[in-house]
Design an enzyme around this catalytic site. Structure first.
Site, PDB file in Angstrom:
ATOM      1  N   GLU A  39       0.829  -1.213   0.000  1.00  0.00           N
ATOM      2  CA  GLU A  39       0.000   0.000   0.000  1.00  0.00           C
ATOM      3  C   GLU A  39       0.861   1.259   0.000  1.00  0.00           C
ATOM      4  O   GLU A  39       1.802   1.377   0.793  1.00  0.00           O
ATOM      5  CB  GLU A  39      -0.903  -0.006   1.235  1.00  0.00           C
ATOM      6  N   HIS A  40       0.537   2.183  -0.907  1.00  0.00           N
ATOM      7  CA  HIS A  40       1.233   3.462  -1.074  1.00  0.00           C
ATOM      8  C   HIS A  40       2.664   3.264  -1.561  1.00  0.00           C
ATOM      9  O   HIS A  40       3.470   4.203  -1.501  1.00  0.00           O
ATOM     10  CB  HIS A  40       1.218   4.280   0.226  1.00  0.00           C
ATOM     11  N   GLY A  70     -12.596   2.383  -1.314  1.00  0.00           N
ATOM     12  CA  GLY A  70     -11.205   1.989  -1.443  1.00  0.00           C
ATOM     13  C   GLY A  70     -10.999   0.801  -2.356  1.00  0.00           C
ATOM     14  O   GLY A  70      -9.995   0.102  -2.271  1.00  0.00           O
ATOM     15  N   SER A  77     -11.257   1.124  -5.807  1.00  0.00           N
ATOM     16  CA  SER A  77     -10.874   1.664  -7.114  1.00  0.00           C
ATOM     17  C   SER A  77     -12.027   1.769  -8.103  1.00  0.00           C
ATOM     18  O   SER A  77     -11.919   1.375  -9.251  1.00  0.00           O
ATOM     19  CB  SER A  77      -9.731   0.844  -7.731  1.00  0.00           C
ATOM     20  N   SER A  78     -13.129   2.342  -7.638  1.00  0.00           N
ATOM     21  CA  SER A  78     -14.241   2.597  -8.564  1.00  0.00           C
ATOM     22  C   SER A  78     -13.823   3.544  -9.675  1.00  0.00           C
ATOM     23  O   SER A  78     -14.280   3.420 -10.813  1.00  0.00           O
ATOM     24  CB  SER A  78     -15.434   3.182  -7.802  1.00  0.00           C
ATOM     25  N   GLY A 110     -16.050   5.222  -3.070  1.00  0.00           N
ATOM     26  CA  GLY A 110     -15.515   5.624  -1.780  1.00  0.00           C
ATOM     27  C   GLY A 110     -15.155   4.489  -0.856  1.00  0.00           C
ATOM     28  O   GLY A 110     -14.850   4.716   0.315  1.00  0.00           O
ATOM     29  N   ASP A 160      -3.699   0.942  -9.288  1.00  0.00           N
ATOM     30  CA  ASP A 160      -5.131   0.711  -9.452  1.00  0.00           C
ATOM     31  C   ASP A 160      -5.492   0.487 -10.912  1.00  0.00           C
ATOM     32  O   ASP A 160      -6.266  -0.419 -11.246  1.00  0.00           O
ATOM     33  CB  ASP A 160      -5.929   1.894  -8.907  1.00  0.00           C
TER      34      ASP A 160
END
Length: 382
Positions: free
Chosen positions: A30-31, A123, A125-126, A121, A171
């Protein structure tokens, strides 16, 4: 209502084609993507569906089943960063078209209808799902054949340069390039990908996603602050990105940094890259049970060093672990969104019930909890 029916009802004609792209869960890593690091996402079965055809003139009209079927209408030449088309949910659609044009690809007037089952919203990846579906659909409609990576890079450009979110490439690569039954091991620095088999059910496990319904918003500045702090740390260390710092060199690097905040951010990135590398080895040897400790360590690092978790995510992770999960962590950018838990199949009901009760006791809205499976990336459906 299907996407095709929405299209026909709105534009009084049939679409020329149907495309879709999935949301994603990031198993670990992550990140790290915008630090040229290692990530391991997989596509989920929730997808953004688009129906598209060419229209007369140079206007782009967009309608969504999730947005009261209101038509958003802009001229191609009106699609510019910071302009009216760059506002709200439709910016992800217009941004994808803008990115194609910026890259020199031909784009005509378009009608586009959207129906997405990827929660906004959460998390998951919409936005990437929507960007990749539109990028693939419009490019193929215009006779352009793009690779999965080219679709992802254009979709990322839409989000970075049109919408204004400085996200990495993970993503969009997940939504574009993932294959069913696999996680995508993506080395951002080397620009290499590997499809690594991941079938929890075959090993007696389920991967649960806990949508906390705490809406995360990456465009609010916190995401950008994290990226800027990593860039500052890299500059102080004299490296192009934090990917260049190894676990062996971490302590020496931390001593060179000018603030505790930069030390915390750097420690997360370096240790998270190491956790991804370990996780890849476990999956290659089909040792899914070994992922648990890595997932928990990832969450603790995200919570304490990167400071992107929140109380709802912490409750989801801590409760899942107490109720029998072998591993759990927040997933996605943070500041709300979703957590994941790797759970033995026989313990799914116990973990689900415990998390629901914990949310109720904390006065939080009931979470949505479901099992997810590695699914297929962006594709043409009709």
């Amino acid at each position: 209502m299907t996407t095709s029916h929405l299209f026909t009802r709105t534009f009084q004609q049939a679409p020329s084609g149907l495309w879709s792209a999935p949301g994603r869960v990031n198993l670990i890593g992550e990140h790290t993507d915008y630090n040229n690091g290692l990530v391991m996402p997989f596509a989920i079965d929730a997808r953004a569906h688009v129906a598209i055809n060419r229209s007369v003139g140079r206007r782009v009209k967009v309608v969504s089943a999730q947005r009261d079927s209101v038509v958003h209408d802009f001229g191609l030449d009106e699609l510019e960063p910071g302009g009216p088309a760059a506002q709200g949910w439709a910016a992800y659609v217009f941004g994808a078209i803008w990115a194609l044009r910026e890259a020199g690809y031909p784009v005509d007037g378009l009608n586009i209808a959207i129906d997405s089952s990827v929660p906004v919203g959460a998390g998951l990846s919409s936005s990437a799902a929507l960007e990749c579906a539109v990028t693939l659909g419009v490019s193929q409609l215009m006779g352009v054949r793009l690779t999965a990576r080219e679709v992802a890079v254009l979709a990322q450009s839409a989000e970075n340069n049109f919408v204004g979110v400085p996200c990495g490439l993970m993503d969009q690569m997940a939504s574009s390039a993932c294959k069913a039954g696999n996680v995508l091991f993506f080395d951002v620095d080397a620009q290499t990908t590997e499809q690594v088999p991941f079938n929890p059910g075959a090993h007696g496990y389920a991967l649960l996603v806990v949508d906390t319904h705490v809406h995360h918003q990456l465009a609010d500045g916190e995401y950008g602050k994290r990226r800027a702090s990593c860039e500052q740390a890299a500059a102080e260390l004299g490296v192009a990105s934090l990917r260049e710092i190894s676990m062996e060199g971490l302590e020496a690097a931390l001593e060179q940094l000018s603030s505790e905040l930069l030390r915390k951010r750097t420690r997360h990135i370096v240790t998270e890259n190491n956790r991804v590398a370990q996780a890849v080895g476990l999956l290659r040897s089909q040792n899914l049970g070994g992922l648990g400790d890595l997932m928990v360590a990832s969450h603790v690092s995200l919570r304490d060093d990167y400071e992107v978790s929140d109380p709802a995510l912490d409750i989801a992770v801590d409760t899942a672990m107490s109720a029998g999960a072998i591993g759990a962590r927040m997933t996605g950018g943070g500041f709300g969104g979703s957590a994941i838990a790797l759970v033995e199949v026989d313990a799914v009901d116990a973990v689900t019930g415990a998390v629901e009760r914990a949310f109720s006791a904390a006065g939080l809205a009931a979470p949505t909890i479901r099992s997810v499976h590695p699914s297929e990336g962006a594709r043409r459906d009709g």
